[in-house]
Design an enzyme around this catalytic site. Structure first.
Site, PDB file in Angstrom:
ATOM      1  N   TYR A 179      36.481  34.115  42.799  1.00 16.95           N
ATOM      2  CA  TYR A 179      37.623  33.202  42.738  1.00 16.95           C
ATOM      3  C   TYR A 179      38.043  32.788  44.134  1.00 16.95           C
ATOM      4  O   TYR A 179      37.587  33.336  45.143  1.00 16.95           O
ATOM      5  CB  TYR A 179      38.805  33.866  42.027  1.00 16.95           C
ATOM      6  CG  TYR A 179      39.571  34.882  42.855  1.00 16.95           C
ATOM      7  CD1 TYR A 179      40.777  34.539  43.448  1.00 16.95           C
ATOM      8  CD2 TYR A 179      39.087  36.172  43.047  1.00 16.95           C
ATOM      9  CE1 TYR A 179      41.491  35.464  44.203  1.00 16.95           C
ATOM     10  CE2 TYR A 179      39.782  37.097  43.803  1.00 16.95           C
ATOM     11  CZ  TYR A 179      40.984  36.738  44.383  1.00 16.95           C
ATOM     12  OH  TYR A 179      41.675  37.648  45.140  1.00 16.95           O
TER      13      TYR A 179
ATOM     14  N   ARG B 235      34.363  28.971  51.124  1.00 18.24           N
ATOM     15  CA  ARG B 235      34.389  30.425  50.908  1.00 18.24           C
ATOM     16  C   ARG B 235      34.029  30.764  49.463  1.00 18.24           C
ATOM     17  O   ARG B 235      33.326  31.739  49.192  1.00 18.24           O
ATOM     18  CB  ARG B 235      35.761  30.991  51.271  1.00 18.24           C
ATOM     19  CG  ARG B 235      35.846  32.502  51.187  1.00 18.24           C
ATOM     20  CD  ARG B 235      37.152  33.034  51.722  1.00 18.24           C
ATOM     21  NE  ARG B 235      38.301  32.615  50.923  1.00 18.24           N
ATOM     22  CZ  ARG B 235      39.560  32.991  51.174  1.00 18.24           C
ATOM     23  NH1 ARG B 235      39.822  33.777  52.216  1.00 18.24           N
ATOM     24  NH2 ARG B 235      40.554  32.594  50.417  1.00 18.24           N
TER      25      ARG B 235
ATOM     26  N   ARG C 231      27.430  41.433  25.495  1.00 23.22           N
ATOM     27  CA  ARG C 231      27.541  42.392  26.588  1.00 23.22           C
ATOM     28  C   ARG C 231      26.186  42.992  26.949  1.00 23.22           C
ATOM     29  O   ARG C 231      25.515  43.621  26.124  1.00 23.22           O
ATOM     30  CB  ARG C 231      28.523  43.503  26.207  1.00 23.22           C
ATOM     31  CG  ARG C 231      28.843  44.455  27.360  1.00 23.22           C
ATOM     32  CD  ARG C 231      29.825  45.537  26.925  1.00 23.22           C
ATOM     33  NE  ARG C 231      30.265  46.330  28.060  1.00 23.22           N
ATOM     34  CZ  ARG C 231      29.577  47.353  28.569  1.00 23.22           C
ATOM     35  NH1 ARG C 231      28.416  47.697  28.028  1.00 23.22           N
ATOM     36  NH2 ARG C 231      30.049  48.030  29.608  1.00 23.22           N
TER      37      ARG C 231
ATOM     38  N   HIS D  67      24.384  44.394  30.939  1.00 21.40           N
ATOM     39  CA  HIS D  67      24.620  44.434  32.370  1.00 21.40           C
ATOM     40  C   HIS D  67      23.781  43.412  33.139  1.00 21.40           C
ATOM     41  O   HIS D  67      24.256  42.825  34.112  1.00 21.40           O
ATOM     42  CB  HIS D  67      24.350  45.837  32.908  1.00 21.40           C
ATOM     43  CG  HIS D  67      25.422  46.830  32.569  1.00 21.40           C
ATOM     44  ND1 HIS D  67      25.624  47.297  31.293  1.00 21.40           N
ATOM     45  CD2 HIS D  67      26.365  47.433  33.349  1.00 21.40           C
ATOM     46  CE1 HIS D  67      26.640  48.153  31.296  1.00 21.40           C
ATOM     47  NE2 HIS D  67      27.106  48.257  32.529  1.00 21.40           N
TER      48      HIS D  67
ATOM     49  N   LYS E 135      34.861  37.482  47.378  1.00 23.88           N
ATOM     50  CA  LYS E 135      36.144  37.393  46.681  1.00 23.88           C
ATOM     51  C   LYS E 135      35.890  37.500  45.173  1.00 23.88           C
ATOM     52  O   LYS E 135      35.956  36.513  44.428  1.00 23.88           O
ATOM     53  CB  LYS E 135      36.838  36.080  47.047  1.00 23.88           C
ATOM     54  CG  LYS E 135      38.352  36.101  46.879  1.00 23.88           C
ATOM     55  CD  LYS E 135      38.971  34.898  47.566  1.00 23.88           C
ATOM     56  CE  LYS E 135      40.467  34.784  47.318  1.00 23.88           C
ATOM     57  NZ  LYS E 135      41.252  35.858  47.924  1.00 23.88           N
TER      58      LYS E 135
ATOM     59  N   GLU F 256      42.630  45.635  55.888  1.00 24.33           N
ATOM     60  CA  GLU F 256      43.427  44.488  55.458  1.00 24.33           C
ATOM     61  C   GLU F 256      44.480  44.975  54.475  1.00 24.33           C
ATOM     62  O   GLU F 256      44.737  46.171  54.381  1.00 24.33           O
ATOM     63  CB  GLU F 256      42.524  43.423  54.831  1.00 24.33           C
ATOM     64  CG  GLU F 256      41.698  43.918  53.640  1.00 24.33           C
ATOM     65  CD  GLU F 256      40.771  42.856  53.069  1.00 24.33           C
ATOM     66  OE1 GLU F 256      40.857  41.688  53.477  1.00 24.33           O
ATOM     67  OE2 GLU F 256      39.953  43.218  52.192  1.00 24.33           O
TER      68      GLU F 256
ATOM     69  N   LEU G 212      38.093  40.544  53.548  1.00 22.16           N
ATOM     70  CA  LEU G 212      37.897  39.157  53.167  1.00 22.16           C
ATOM     71  C   LEU G 212      38.126  38.274  54.397  1.00 22.16           C
ATOM     72  O   LEU G 212      39.122  38.460  55.102  1.00 22.16           O
ATOM     73  CB  LEU G 212      38.876  38.760  52.062  1.00 22.16           C
ATOM     74  CG  LEU G 212      38.730  37.322  51.562  1.00 22.16           C
ATOM     75  CD1 LEU G 212      37.487  37.190  50.694  1.00 22.16           C
ATOM     76  CD2 LEU G 212      39.960  36.879  50.807  1.00 22.16           C
TER      77      LEU G 212
END
Length: 279
Positions: free
Chosen positions: A33, A52, A100, A102, A143, A175, A199
């Site tokens: 995101y 980014r 589902r 992996h 992110k 951070e 980040l």
């Protein structure tokens, strides 16, 4: 509209939007995101945030089905549908919808967008910070949607009536739960280098640019908790908080020793924001 939600081409009020149960975000947090703010329907530093976002997606091998220009156009269309002057603009992509499993499915990624009203924090009001050990994984430069450690850190801050939690790995400051943290010491800005432990914050990068404009030296090297505690000023930056300053850390007074530098930095950053958004 007061707020706007988007999912793969469909949009409406966020409360009315639905997503498939088999979207991989539900099982694995499998996606990335980014987010920024908007004023006067101008999305702030949009190109840097999209860059980014594409970098994060590439590091997770998510093949985005749109170009940077196409995503920018969609985001602008969503912002234009919202009524408020100041908006929080959030978008994410998940690997797709599939039963589902992996391993990666051969499906098209899903794009989500939310646009909601926001209020900016008053930069003149200093904030309280707390700390905790950074136990996150070693890809903090991506992110991703796997935010449980940050959720726990944000909850710690809330329980202690603090604005943010500062992470540290051993004795080294990294951070915050959802911000970057830098310090001023003896006229120098010190901040963690942009490696895989943090980040690469867009706002942090613009703080560095502001320092260079004001001829404030910048030191992008590791620094210990003791330097955080004894800093002349502690600065927290994020996409909607360009230069917040702390007055307490772990319940003890900090900072307040370089207010003139803080004022100068805040003025540069707010002017940049105002010029960009047409004020």
């Amino acid at each position: 509209m007061e707020n706007v939600g988007y999912y793969n081409g469909k949009f409406g009020a966020i409360e009315e939007m639905t997503v498939p149960m088999n979207d991989r975000v539900h099982f694995f947090g499998d996606g990335v995101y980014d987010a920024t703010c908007s004023r006067n329907h101008v999305i702030y530093l949009i190109d840097e945030h999209i860059d980014r976002f594409f970098n994060s997606a590439g590091l997770l091998k998510i093949q985005l089905p749109f170009s940077k220009a196409e995503l920018k156009k969609i985001l602008q269309e969503m912002v234009d549908k919202a009524d408020a002057k100041d908006l929080f603009v959030y978008w994410q992509v998940t690997r797709g919808t599939a039963p589902r499993n992996h391993a990666f499915p051969n499906v098209k990624p899903n794009l989500w967008i939310t646009v909601t009203p926001m209020e900016f924090h008053d930069l003149k009001k200093r904030v309280a910070l707390t700390t905790m050990e950074d136990t996150r994984y070693l890809h903090c430069n991506i992110k991703t949607l796997n935010l449980l450690p940050s959720v726990m850190a944000a909850q710690k801050a809330a329980e202690e009536n603090c604005f943010e939690t500062v992470f540290h790995r051993g004795d080294i400051v990294t951070e915050c739960a959802h911000s970057n943290v830098s310090i001023l010491k003896n006229g120098v800005l010190k901040t963690h280098p942009n490696d895989h432990y943090i980040l690469p914050g867009v706002a942090k990068n613009h703080l560095i640019m502001a320092c260079k404009k004001l001829q404030i030296p910048v030191d992008e090297t590791l620094y210990p908790m003791e330097e955080l505690r004894t800093a002349d000023e502690i600065i927290v930056t994020s996409s909607s908080n360009f230069c917040l300053v702390a007055d307490t850390l772990e319940g003890k007074p900090v900072g307040g020793k370089a207010p003139e530098l803080i004022t100068a930095l805040q003025e540069v950053l707010m002017k940049e924001f105002s010029d960009y958004c047409g004020e």
